[in-house]
Write a protein that holds these residues in place. Sequence first.
Motif, PDB file in Angstrom:
ATOM      1  N   HIS A  61      15.479 -30.244   9.786  1.00 41.08           N
ATOM      2  CA  HIS A  61      16.277 -29.646   8.711  1.00 41.08           C
ATOM      3  C   HIS A  61      16.761 -28.238   9.052  1.00 41.08           C
ATOM      4  O   HIS A  61      17.735 -27.765   8.482  1.00 41.08           O
ATOM      5  CB  HIS A  61      15.478 -29.628   7.404  1.00 41.08           C
ATOM      6  N   ASN A  62      16.111 -27.565   9.996  1.00 39.80           N
ATOM      7  CA  ASN A  62      16.576 -26.235  10.412  1.00 39.80           C
ATOM      8  C   ASN A  62      17.864 -26.317  11.222  1.00 39.80           C
ATOM      9  O   ASN A  62      18.628 -25.361  11.267  1.00 39.80           O
ATOM     10  CB  ASN A  62      15.508 -25.525  11.253  1.00 39.80           C
ATOM     11  N   HIS A  63      18.080 -27.441  11.884  1.00 38.58           N
ATOM     12  CA  HIS A  63      19.270 -27.625  12.720  1.00 38.58           C
ATOM     13  C   HIS A  63      20.386 -28.349  11.987  1.00 38.58           C
ATOM     14  O   HIS A  63      21.557 -28.211  12.341  1.00 38.58           O
ATOM     15  CB  HIS A  63      18.901 -28.412  13.983  1.00 38.58           C
ATOM     16  N   HIS A  64      20.025 -29.125  10.989  1.00 42.64           N
ATOM     17  CA  HIS A  64      20.990 -29.892  10.200  1.00 42.64           C
ATOM     18  C   HIS A  64      20.648 -29.655   8.732  1.00 42.64           C
ATOM     19  O   HIS A  64      19.756 -30.297   8.193  1.00 42.64           O
ATOM     20  CB  HIS A  64      20.905 -31.384  10.537  1.00 42.64           C
ATOM     21  N   LYS A  65      21.372 -28.767   8.091  1.00 41.72           N
ATOM     22  CA  LYS A  65      21.064 -28.371   6.716  1.00 41.72           C
ATOM     23  C   LYS A  65      21.174 -29.518   5.722  1.00 41.72           C
ATOM     24  O   LYS A  65      20.637 -29.457   4.633  1.00 41.72           O
ATOM     25  CB  LYS A  65      21.986 -27.226   6.271  1.00 41.72           C
ATOM     26  N   CYS A  94      29.159 -29.631   4.624  1.00 43.76           N
ATOM     27  CA  CYS A  94      28.548 -29.389   5.938  1.00 43.76           C
ATOM     28  C   CYS A  94      28.282 -30.682   6.705  1.00 43.76           C
ATOM     29  O   CYS A  94      27.959 -30.635   7.878  1.00 43.76           O
ATOM     30  CB  CYS A  94      27.254 -28.597   5.788  1.00 43.76           C
ATOM     31  N   ILE A  95      28.451 -31.823   6.059  1.00 42.43           N
ATOM     32  CA  ILE A  95      28.169 -33.100   6.710  1.00 42.43           C
ATOM     33  C   ILE A  95      29.301 -33.434   7.681  1.00 42.43           C
ATOM     34  O   ILE A  95      30.473 -33.327   7.333  1.00 42.43           O
ATOM     35  CB  ILE A  95      27.988 -34.219   5.669  1.00 42.43           C
ATOM     36  N   PRO A  96      28.974 -33.828   8.903  1.00 42.48           N
ATOM     37  CA  PRO A  96      30.011 -34.172   9.891  1.00 42.48           C
ATOM     38  C   PRO A  96      30.912 -35.293   9.389  1.00 42.48           C
ATOM     39  O   PRO A  96      30.459 -36.227   8.741  1.00 42.48           O
ATOM     40  CB  PRO A  96      29.219 -34.656  11.111  1.00 42.48           C
ATOM     41  N   THR A  97      32.199 -35.192   9.693  1.00 40.21           N
ATOM     42  CA  THR A  97      33.140 -36.214   9.251  1.00 40.21           C
ATOM     43  C   THR A  97      33.686 -37.049  10.404  1.00 40.21           C
ATOM     44  O   THR A  97      34.161 -38.147  10.200  1.00 40.21           O
ATOM     45  CB  THR A  97      34.328 -35.570   8.509  1.00 40.21           C
ATOM     46  N   MET A  98      33.629 -36.545  11.627  1.00 37.43           N
ATOM     47  CA  MET A  98      34.181 -37.285  12.768  1.00 37.43           C
ATOM     48  C   MET A  98      33.295 -38.471  13.151  1.00 37.43           C
ATOM     49  O   MET A  98      33.790 -39.505  13.550  1.00 37.43           O
ATOM     50  CB  MET A  98      34.360 -36.369  13.983  1.00 37.43           C
ATOM     51  N   ARG A  99      32.002 -38.317  13.082  1.00 32.81           N
ATOM     52  CA  ARG A  99      31.052 -39.397  13.348  1.00 32.81           C
ATOM     53  C   ARG A  99      30.117 -39.458  12.159  1.00 32.81           C
ATOM     54  O   ARG A  99      30.006 -38.506  11.395  1.00 32.81           O
ATOM     55  CB  ARG A  99      30.240 -39.086  14.620  1.00 32.81           C
ATOM     56  N   THR A 100      29.419 -40.549  12.029  1.00 26.90           N
ATOM     57  CA  THR A 100      28.501 -40.645  10.902  1.00 26.90           C
ATOM     58  C   THR A 100      27.382 -39.622  11.056  1.00 26.90           C
ATOM     59  O   THR A 100      26.920 -39.338  12.156  1.00 26.90           O
ATOM     60  CB  THR A 100      27.899 -42.055  10.786  1.00 26.90           C
ATOM     61  N   ALA A 101      26.968 -39.073   9.945  1.00 25.51           N
ATOM     62  CA  ALA A 101      25.932 -38.043   9.972  1.00 25.51           C
ATOM     63  C   ALA A 101      24.635 -38.564  10.586  1.00 25.51           C
ATOM     64  O   ALA A 101      23.977 -37.850  11.347  1.00 25.51           O
ATOM     65  CB  ALA A 101      25.685 -37.520   8.563  1.00 25.51           C
ATOM     66  N   LEU A 102      24.263 -39.792  10.287  1.00 22.67           N
ATOM     67  CA  LEU A 102      23.024 -40.332  10.841  1.00 22.67           C
ATOM     68  C   LEU A 102      23.077 -40.374  12.366  1.00 22.67           C
ATOM     69  O   LEU A 102      22.132 -39.974  13.041  1.00 22.67           O
ATOM     70  CB  LEU A 102      22.723 -41.722  10.280  1.00 22.67           C
ATOM     71  N   SER A 103      24.182 -40.826  12.929  1.00 23.00           N
ATOM     72  CA  SER A 103      24.312 -40.863  14.389  1.00 23.00           C
ATOM     73  C   SER A 103      24.274 -39.469  14.997  1.00 23.00           C
ATOM     74  O   SER A 103      23.698 -39.277  16.073  1.00 23.00           O
ATOM     75  CB  SER A 103      25.617 -41.559  14.787  1.00 23.00           C
ATOM     76  N   VAL A 104      24.868 -38.502  14.323  1.00 24.57           N
ATOM     77  CA  VAL A 104      24.836 -37.122  14.807  1.00 24.57           C
ATOM     78  C   VAL A 104      23.399 -36.619  14.843  1.00 24.57           C
ATOM     79  O   VAL A 104      22.949 -36.057  15.845  1.00 24.57           O
ATOM     80  CB  VAL A 104      25.718 -36.201  13.930  1.00 24.57           C
ATOM     81  N   VAL A 105      22.671 -36.825  13.780  1.00 21.32           N
ATOM     82  CA  VAL A 105      21.287 -36.344  13.678  1.00 21.32           C
ATOM     83  C   VAL A 105      20.404 -37.001  14.737  1.00 21.32           C
ATOM     84  O   VAL A 105      19.679 -36.318  15.474  1.00 21.32           O
ATOM     85  CB  VAL A 105      20.718 -36.590  12.263  1.00 21.32           C
ATOM     86  N   VAL A 106      20.465 -38.327  14.841  1.00 17.11           N
ATOM     87  CA  VAL A 106      19.635 -39.031  15.814  1.00 17.11           C
ATOM     88  C   VAL A 106      20.034 -38.643  17.238  1.00 17.11           C
ATOM     89  O   VAL A 106      19.183 -38.397  18.094  1.00 17.11           O
ATOM     90  CB  VAL A 106      19.706 -40.561  15.613  1.00 17.11           C
ATOM     91  N   GLY A 107      21.339 -38.535  17.494  1.00 19.46           N
ATOM     92  CA  GLY A 107      21.813 -38.135  18.821  1.00 19.46           C
ATOM     93  C   GLY A 107      21.336 -36.752  19.210  1.00 19.46           C
ATOM     94  O   GLY A 107      20.900 -36.527  20.347  1.00 19.46           O
TER      95      GLY A 107
END
Length: 154
Positions: A61-65, A94-107
């Motif tokens: 959560h510190n890296h992805h609010k 703040c949620i990424p729109t180009m790729r899904t947020a879940l994929s961004v977080v896991v990646g």
Amino acid sequence: MPNDCPVRKNIRAEFHDYSGGDYFITICTRDKKHYFGEIQNGEIEFSDLGAFADKQLRELHNHHKYVKVPLFVVMPNHIHAIISIFEPADAPECIPTMRTALSVVVGCFKQSVTIYARRNNFDFGWQKRFHDHIIRDKRDGNMISNSLVSTKKS
């Protein structure tokens, strides 16, 4: 010239955009090797890499609010986690729109563990994909939470 590369099947649900909600994920290591430690007396004894992976999940959560990880377990060769994605009131849009947020977080999580492993000369790798389950309701979430808690105790 025809493209001879195989087309990968999209394993994500087409009816969901993965940019909000609760998810149960499983991420496995390459060849299911025990990179993160070993089970001793019913508890995991972390390797250096396992301790780092555990710390990264605690601090995600510190890296992805827009992320909370209310429950997770690091096993010798895989990780289970519940990841909640939401738009915080103090950080709208703040949620990424180009790729899904879940994929961004896991990646990003997988990348941070891989970078740590390389910097410390660990032979390490992940499976290419991860498994997800969309948590649809409270009952579904409770069943998953109970299984994670019992996994941590065993």
